[in-house]
Design an enzyme around this catalytic site. Structure first.
Site, PDB file in Angstrom:
ATOM      1  N   SER A 242      -5.228   9.378  -5.869  1.00 22.34           N
ATOM      2  CA  SER A 242      -5.153   8.014  -4.667  1.00 22.34           C
ATOM      3  C   SER A 242      -3.421   6.929  -4.344  1.00 22.34           C
ATOM      4  CB  SER A 242      -5.625   6.541  -5.962  1.00 22.34           C
ATOM      5  OG  SER A 242      -4.351   6.565  -7.249  1.00 22.34           O
TER       6      SER A 242
ATOM      7  N   LYS B 299      -0.263   1.656  -8.898  1.00 24.45           N
ATOM      8  CA  LYS B 299      -0.401   1.605  -7.285  1.00 24.45           C
ATOM      9  C   LYS B 299       0.442   0.786  -7.069  1.00 24.45           C
ATOM     10  CE  LYS B 299      -5.003   2.262  -8.187  1.00 24.45           C
ATOM     11  NZ  LYS B 299      -5.732   3.454  -6.946  1.00 24.45           N
TER      12      LYS B 299
END
Length: 256
Positions: free
Chosen positions: A70, A141
């Site tokens: 991701s 993230k």
């Protein structure tokens, strides 16, 4: 007949020991430690090293194994990064562009999965040392919006805007659009808007807009900032600074 043995014929073993000359030293072989003492010392040293590493991991720098793609190309599957837990001390807070590890409980995960306490503890210890995948509630993230920011997708050229200014995200995975999901949100104070660099392969704040908390991550759930890649050797080094956000302006602004 004289039966007394001549000096040369006397048993050498009966001769008195010769006193050491003045200034000479006698050598003594030291006693070797018994195996039991050696093992105890080894075990104690190993335990002390383990405690030191755990303390270092809990309070200073924690290894973190990247489990998914991701965050590609910035972080790849199998990378072991070093999370700086002192980055946000003394009142400092995450900034736009920071890559952070955080606990997603209450934002990305509403209820943590139940686990066997013993195996869960063992996995948590292994994960904190970078020897196993992170626990299911830990995520990595990039911070795209901080408290007070208005984050919008997208402008007429398909770029994300922060406080009315487009963000040129040169860290995105090649071929990815900044977002296929349309949104227009204002980040509450004390919260963060998180997105992965591989936008088409990332479940992030966009996927939790309709859930409690709206996908916003509380600042106090941030574990630390990813500053270095520690493994593999071919990727060893610090993360590049992002130049995408200096033009984003000061936090603030509401829905227009």
């Amino acid at each position: 007949m004289d039966t007394e043995a001549k000096p040369s014929e006397r048993d050498c073993s009966s001769a008195p020991a010769k006193a050491p000359e003045e200034g000479s030293r006698s050598l003594r072989i030291p006693d070797l430690p018994t195996p039991a003492i050696s093992w105890r010392r080894t075990a104690a040293l190993g335990a002390a090293c383990a405690v030191f590493v755990l303390l270092l991991s809990n309070y200073v720098v924690q290894p973190f194994l990247i489990p998914s793609g991701s965050m590609e190309p910035t972080l790849r599957v199998g990378d072991r990064v070093l999370v700086n837990k002192l980055a946000y001390g003394s009142g400092s807070v995450p900034q736009r562009g920071d890559v952070v590890v955080f606990d997603g409980t209450g934002s990305f995960v509403q209820e943590p999965p139940r686990k066997n306490p013993v195996t869960g503890l063992m996995h948590s210890v292994a994960a904190s040392l970078g020897l196993a995948e992170p626990v299911e509630t830990d995520y990595v993230k990039r911070v795209v919006g901080v408290g007070g920011d208005r984050v919008v997708c997208c402008d007429e050229r398909g770029r994300i805007e922060v406080n009315g200014r487009p963000v040129v995200e040169n860290y995105l995975h090649p071929g990815d659009a900044p977002s296929q999901v349309r949104f227009d949100i204002v980040v509450p104070d004390g919260k963060l808007w998180m997105m992965g660099d591989h936008r088409s392969n990332s479940r992030d704040s966009r996927d939790h807009l309709g859930e409690p908390g709206g996908g916003m991550v509380p600042v106090d759930m941030v574990i630390g900032r990813v500053d270095w890649i520690g493994w593999p050797p071919s990727r060893l080094g610090s993360l590049p600074d992002s130049a995408a956000f200096p033009a984003a302006g000061a936090p603030g602004g509401g829905h227009g």
